[in-house]
Design an enzyme around this catalytic site. Sequence first.
Site, mmCIF file in Angstrom:
data_model
loop_
_atom_site.group_PDB
_atom_site.id
_atom_site.type_symbol
_atom_site.label_atom_id
_atom_site.label_comp_id
_atom_site.label_asym_id
_atom_site.label_seq_id
_atom_site.Cartn_x
_atom_site.Cartn_y
_atom_site.Cartn_z
ATOM 1 N N CYS A 142 0.837 -1.203 0.000
ATOM 2 C CA CYS A 142 0.000 0.000 0.000
ATOM 3 C C CYS A 142 0.874 1.256 0.000
ATOM 4 O O CYS A 142 1.638 1.468 -0.921
ATOM 5 C CB CYS A 142 -0.997 -0.035 1.166
ATOM 6 N N HIS A 234 -4.721 -4.849 0.167
ATOM 7 C CA HIS A 234 -4.453 -5.464 1.477
ATOM 8 C C HIS A 234 -4.863 -6.933 1.571
ATOM 9 O O HIS A 234 -5.791 -7.292 2.292
ATOM 10 C CB HIS A 234 -5.166 -4.661 2.565
ATOM 11 N N GLU A 236 -3.334 -8.948 3.253
ATOM 12 C CA GLU A 236 -3.014 -9.379 4.617
ATOM 13 C C GLU A 236 -4.149 -9.136 5.609
ATOM 14 O O GLU A 236 -4.091 -9.645 6.748
ATOM 15 C CB GLU A 236 -1.748 -8.671 5.111
#
Length: 308
Positions: A142, A234, A236
């Site tokens: 990001c 994202h 994660e």
Amino acid sequence: MPIKLPSDLPAFDVLTREGVQVMSEDLAAHQDIRPLRIGLLNLMPKKIQTENQFARLIGAGPLQIEFSLIRMSEHQTKNTAAEHMAEFYRPFQEVRSEKFDGLIITGAPIEHLDFEDVTYWDELTQVMDWTQTNVHSTFGVCWGGMAMLHYFHGVPKHLLDHKLFGCYRHTNLAPASPYLRGFSDDCVVPVSRWTEVREDEVKAAGLPILLGSDVTGPCLIQDPDHRAIYILNHFEYDSGTLREEYERDRAQNQIDGAEIQMPVNYFPDDDPAKTPLNRWRSHAHLLYGNWLNEVYQSTPYDLSKIGT
């Protein structure tokens, strides 16, 4: 093989309960194997949550991982206990003489600032230069990925008039890429940002886009010359991370009156009372597992030769 973590790091118990193989430092020392040294430069305010998210992904594969937590030297976090930071994190200036097989640079909630206005920008540029001599492969996430695109290639970030927020389908643009081995033709990725980089400017810099969306733009970008990949979204995130952000924004709305949008394609039937389904976990594990495999296949066995 398991990920090596300090036994008193919160992620040790979290991952153990989830069935992820975790090994204490004492036990790892008795194995005749060189683990991959992976550093996490954690720029997120909720340090422990971010540690858990990335440790979960890089600890799921067959390789033994030595996980090192790194912070900016002068910047002091306000959202994580000082005791936790002192016990588990080392400042960049303390590790800059060391070599790492891989480094993850996380995002940071400072998108509204120009890069050069970020208080730790000067040190972060030192980190990015250091990756070229002391890190075999870097994974920018990001804002961290946008920072590397800006620093190495002059690719700008552009402020959006609305927040890209939700779960968006992305197209696999490079099926033959080793980073996308096992990927479907498209996949869902959580997105949460106020800025973007534009496809034409990424391509003008000569960088291949591996995952992209007509709505949210480039997602996964490869930078072969700098031994790096950048993901602007994202994978994660936990199942409930977007919910937490939505509830945080709604609470802030009661203070400043800003209009709050619901995350797109996230809550079943767009009903915040319903539990969101995780539709990105398998691709998240594939991506980080593929990255670690590429690191393992190409990194020197002798750590001192990294970057030479």
